[in-house]
Design a protein around this motif. Structure first.
Motif, short mmCIF file in Angstrom:
data_model
loop_
_atom_site.label_atom_id
_atom_site.label_comp_id
_atom_site.label_asym_id
_atom_site.label_seq_id
_atom_site.Cartn_x
_atom_site.Cartn_y
_atom_site.Cartn_z
N MET A 242 1.17 -1.27 0.02
CA MET A 242 0.38 0.20 -0.08
C MET A 242 0.74 1.56 0.19
O MET A 242 2.00 1.46 0.41
N GLN A 243 0.00 2.39 -0.73
CA GLN A 243 1.08 3.88 -0.10
C GLN A 243 0.74 4.15 0.36
O GLN A 243 -0.64 4.13 1.30
N PRO A 244 1.28 5.25 1.15
CA PRO A 244 1.25 6.16 2.00
C PRO A 244 -0.28 6.64 2.24
O PRO A 244 -0.74 6.97 3.53
N ASP A 245 -0.90 7.49 0.91
CA ASP A 245 -2.27 7.45 1.77
C ASP A 245 -3.52 6.97 1.80
O ASP A 245 -4.71 6.57 2.15
N THR A 246 -3.06 5.31 1.14
CA THR A 246 -4.08 4.20 1.33
C THR A 246 -4.59 3.89 2.61
O THR A 246 -5.26 3.41 3.66
N LEU A 247 -2.75 3.85 3.20
CA LEU A 247 -2.38 3.46 4.79
C LEU A 247 -3.22 4.68 5.73
O LEU A 247 -3.90 3.95 7.01
N LYS A 248 -3.10 5.74 5.81
CA LYS A 248 -3.93 6.94 6.33
C LYS A 248 -5.20 6.61 6.47
O LYS A 248 -5.84 6.72 7.23
N ALA A 249 -6.22 5.65 5.04
CA ALA A 249 -7.17 5.39 5.46
C ALA A 249 -7.91 4.31 5.64
O ALA A 249 -8.94 4.30 5.07
N LEU A 250 -7.32 3.49 5.78
CA LEU A 250 -7.33 2.19 5.37
C LEU A 250 -8.29 1.41 6.92
O LEU A 250 -9.22 0.50 5.59
N PHE A 251 -8.44 1.60 8.17
CA PHE A 251 -9.21 1.33 7.93
C PHE A 251 -11.25 1.93 7.99
O PHE A 251 -11.96 1.49 9.08
#
Length: 678
Positions: A467-476
Motif C-alpha cells: 500500500m501507498q502512504p495515502d491508502t494507509l491513512k484511510a485504511l480502516f
C-alpha cells in the motif's frame, strides 16, 4: 420683600429638594394670603387627593382623599383659571358641600397642568372671612401653579427617562448588548456598562480609540473594523459585522458590532453603535455547519454504500442465477455438478457480503455485542488454517502457519468474533497477493501482570501488492480500498478492515499495519483474553461423531413458513435425510396441525401473518400441544441478541439464521434425536 423675589429665592435654591421647596412655598403662601390651610392636590377622575399640605394647626395630613365635588376646586377646574372667594357664605357657592361641611369662608386656588392636562390644584383656604384677594394674589398663585406644573412635568420626564434607562440596561444585560459612542468634538470614547462587561474591563475603565481597536483579534477582525470605521467616516456607510475579539482577561469571544456615523456641515462629528456577545450563536452556527457537513458526508457515504453493495451483490447473484439457469437444461452430470458448485460458491460469497453489511450496521448503531464462551484457543486457529490452506492453493500461493499456542490453553472470549477478525485479515491478504505466500503467526502467553489473562498477538503478513502512504491513512475507514483501479480489479465492499478495527477496539485491543508498496503488508493485532475452563460435553461429542451415520428418517418433522419458496427449500433439504416433512403456512396452521399430530422437530419461521412464530410457540408450550422433548428451531433473518432472547423466552430450543445451511439442519436433527432418546 416682594412676592416674586421670595418666590425666586425659594425655587432657585439648589440646596433645597423639590419637596422642601414646595413646603416653603406653601408656608410662604399662608403668610401672603393670611389663610390657615395650603394644599397641593392631585385629581384623578372624581377623586381629590391631598399630595402636599401646610396647616397652622396640623389639622390635615397628606394622603387624605375627598370627593372632588365636595371641594371648592371643582369650581376652579370648571373656570380653568385661578379663582378666589373671600366670603363664601355671601356668594353663589354658599350652598356648596364644602361650605356646608367645613364653613370655609376664604379660598383661592389655581389649576396645575402637566403637558396640557389637569394634574390637580394649588389652593389656600380658611374658615375666617379674609380681605378681598388682589390681582397680585391671583398672579402669585397662577405663577405657583405654573411652576408646579413645569416641575411635575420635568420630574415625570426624568422618572420616565430613568425607567427607560433601567429597561435599556436590563435589555442590554439580557441580550448581551452594549452601546458605545465616539465624539470627535472632544475625542471622547464612551462605553456603556454592558460594553465594559463584554470586554471584561473594570467599571471605571476609560477606553481610548487605539486601545479599543486593540481588543479586536489581530488580523482579519482588526483590519475589518478599521476599514469599516474609515468607510463610515468618509461615506457615512453603516456597518454590521461579526468579528472576534480578545477581552481584557484574554478570553476569545465573538461579537456582532453595528455602527453609524453622524455628520455636521459635511464633517463626521460622532460615531455610535452597539456591540453584542454572540459567542454562543457563533458556536451553535459552527456546530450546525459541522453537523450539516457530517450529514452530507454520511449521505455521501450512504450513496457509496448503496452503489458499492449493489455492485458487489450483483456479482455473486449473477453467478447463482446464471449457473442455475444453465443447470436447468444441462444433461451432462459432471457439467451440472460444476454449475451447481459455482452457484453454491457464489451463494457463500453473497452471504459473506450480507454478513459484512449487517455487522457494519450493528457496529455503527452500537448494537453489536460480544458473546463470550469457554473454548480451546488453538482450535480456532487450526480451523482457520485448514480453511484457508485450500483457498491459498486455489491461487497457487502458500499459507504459512506458525501457531505458538499451548494445546490446553483455554480462554473465555467470543470465539466467533475472534475468528472473524483473523478470517478478515487472511481474506484481505490472500485477495491482494498474486504470488508468494501469506503467513499467519500467533503467539499466546500468560499475561505478565495477571495469571488470569492470556496475551495474544496475531500477525498476518503477505507478499502482495502493498500500500501507498495515502491508502494507509484511510485504511480502516469503511468502503475504502485505495485507488479506484485497485477496487475495480479486486472488488469487495471495503468493510472487512473497518470491521476488524471496530471489533478489536471493542475487545480493548490494538491493531496496526505496516506496508511497503509493491512488497506486501503486515497486520498486527494485540489482545488480552481472560483465561477459560476446558468444558467437554461427552454426550455432544459422541453425537457429533455419530452424525455421519445417524438415521433420522423416523423423526416426525413440521416446517412452518408463510413463504412458499422457503417451504420448498426446507422440505428439499430434509428430503436428503429421508424425511418427508409436513408443512404449515402460518403459526395458527401449525397449532392446528399439532392438535392432530405429534412432532419431534418443528422448524418455526418467526415473522408470519395471522400468528407469528413466537406466539405459536408460546401456545404450543403453554397448551401442551407438543411434548417437552419436542425441539422447536427458530428460523429467522434477525440475528441480534434481543431476537435470540425473544426466541428462548417463547420456548424455542434452537436459533437458525437464514439462509439455512445443511450443517444447521443436521444439528437440529441431531438435537431432536438426542431429546427423544434421553
Amino acid at each position: 420683600m416682594s412676592f416674586l423675589r421670595t418666590f425666586h429665592n425659594i425655587v432657585t435654591d439648589q440646596t433645597l429638594k423639590f419637596e422642601d421647596k414646595v413646603q416653603s412655598l406653601l408656608t410662604f403662601g399662608l403668610k401672603v394670603f393670611e389663610l390657615d390651610i395650603a394644599i397641593i392636590s392631585k385629581i384623578q377622575q372624581q377623586n381629590y387627593s391631598v399630595k402636599y399640605v401646610a396647616c397652622l394647626n396640623n389639622e390635615l395630613a397628606a394622603g387624605a382623599d375627598f370627593p372632588l365635588g365636595n371641594t371648592y376646586c371643582v369650581h376652579t377646574l370648571k373656570a380653568d383659571k385661578a379663582l378666589s372667594f373671600h366670603h363664601a357664605g355671601n356668594s353663589e357657592i354658599a350652598t356648596h358641600p364644602c361650605y356646608q361641611g367645613f364653613q370655609l369662608e376664604s379660598y383661592i386656588g389655581a389649576p396645575i397642568k402637566v403637558d396640557g392636562q389637569i394634574f390637580g390644584t394649588v389652593n389656600f383656604s380658611a374658615a375666617k372671612i379674609s380681605q378681598p384677594f388682589t390681582q397680585q394674589h391671583i398672579d402669585y398663585i397662577e405663577l405657583f401653579a405654573q411652576w408646579l406644573g413645569a416641575e411635575f412635568a420635568r420630574r415625570q420626564s426624568t422618572y420616565q427617562l430613568e425607567q427607560n434607562n433601567q429597561t435599556l440596561t436590563k435589555l442590554e444585560q439580557a441580550a448581551h448588548i452594549g452601546t458605545w459612542q465616539l465624539d470627535f468634538t472632544n475625542n471622547q470614547l464612551e462605553w456603556s456598562a454592558q460594553t465594559k462587561i463584554i470586554q471584561e474591563v473594570e467599571p471605571d475603565y476609560q477606553p481610548q480609540l487605539d486601545s479599543a481597536l486593540a481588543f479586536y483579534t489581530e488580523g482579519s477582525s482588526r483590519d475589518t473594523i478599521q476599514q469599516a470605521v474609515e468607510k463610515a467616516m468618509s461615506t457615512g456607510e453603516d456597518w454590521d459585522l461579526e468579528l472576534e475579539i480578545t477581552t481584557a482577561k484574554n478570553k476569545h469571544i465573538w461579537i456582532a458590532t453595528q455602527g453609524s456615523a453622524e455628520f455636521e456641515n459635511g464633517n463626521c462629528v460622532r460615531l455610535f453603535g452597539t456591540i453584542q456577545d454572540i459567542t454562543d450563536a457563533v458556536e451553535l452556527k459552527n456546530m450546525l455547519a459541522q453537523q450539516k457537513e457530517a450529514a452530507e458526508l454520511m449521505l455521501s457515504e450512504r450513496s457509496k454504500l448503496f452503489a458499492k453493495i449493489s455492485h458487489e451483490l450483483r456479482n455473486p447473484l449473477n453467478g447463482i442465477v446464471g449457473m442455475l439457469n444453465a443447470a436447468m437444461t444441462e444433461q451432462e452430470p459432471q457439467a451440472l455438478k460444476q454449475q451447481l458448485t459455482i452457484a453454491l460458491r457464489s451463494s457463500d460469497i453473497l452471504l459473506s457480503i450480507i454478513n459484512e453489511v449487517l455487522d457494519y450496521s450493528k457496529i455503527s448503531h452500537g448494537e453489536l455485542k460480544l458473546e463470550p464462551s469457554h473454548f480451546i484457543l488453538k482450535d480456532v486457529f487450526n480451523d482457520l488454517t485448514n480453511l484457508f490452506t485450500s483457498v491459498c492453493a486455489n491461487k497457487s500461493i502458500q499459507l504459512n502457519s506458525n501457531l505458538n499456542i499451548a494445546e490446553d490453553s483455554a480462554v473465555y472470549f467470543d470465539s466467533t468474533r475472534l475468528s472473524q477478525i483473523v478470517s478478515n485479515l487472511l481474506s484481505n491478504a490472500i485477495k491482494f497477493t498474486e504470488q508468494g505466500a501469506v503467513t499467519l503467526a500467533v503467539n499466546a502467553t500468560k499475561a505478565q501482570n495477571s495469571s488470569e489473562y492470556v496475551d495474544l498477538t496475531i500477525e498476518v503478513s503477505d507478499t502482495g501488492i502493498g500500500m501507498q502512504p495515502d491508502t494507509l491513512k484511510a485504511l480502516f475507514k469503511p468502503f475504502n480500498q485505495g485507488a479506484s483501479n485497485i477496487t475495480q480489479k479486486y472488488g469487495g465492499t471495503g468493510l472487512g478492515l473497518s470491521i476488524v478495527k471496530e471489533l478489536v477496539e471493542m475487545m480493548n485491543g490494538q491493531v496496526s499495519v505496516s506496508s511497503e508498496y509493491g512488497h506486501g503488508s503486515s497486520f498486527k493485532v494485540v489482545l488480552q483474553l481472560p483465561v477459560g475452563k476446558i468444558q467437554i460435553d461427552a454426550a455432544v461429542t459422541e453425537l457429533e461423531d455419530a452424525n455421519a451415520e445417524m438415521d433420522v428418517s423416523n423423526l416426525n418433522v413440521l416446517v412452518v413458513d408463510d413463504n412458499e419458496i422457503n417451504r420448498i427449500v426446507m422440505t428439499s433439504c430434509l428430503s436428503q435425510f429421508n424425511i418427508d416433512a409436513d408443512i404449515a403456512i402460518d403459526g395458527q396452521d401449525a397449532v392446528e396441525k399439532c392438535r392432530i399430530e405429534n412432532y419431534d422437530l418443528i422448524f418455526m419461521d418467526c415473522m408470519m401473518p395471522i400468528m407469528d412464530g413466537w406466539q405459536a410457540t408460546q401456545v404450543l408450550r403453554s397448551e401442551k400441544l407438543v411434548a417437552d422433548a419436542t425441539v422447536i428451531a427458530a428460523l429467522t433473518a434477525n440475528t441480534s441478541e434481543a431476537d435470540q432472547l425473544k426466541c428462548e423466552q417463547a420456548g424455542m430450543n434452537l436459533f437458525i439464521t437464514k439462509p439455512v445451511q445443511n450443517a444447521a439442519i443436521k444439528n437440529a436433527l441431531a438435537n431432536a434425536i438426542k431429546a427423544n432418546t434421553a
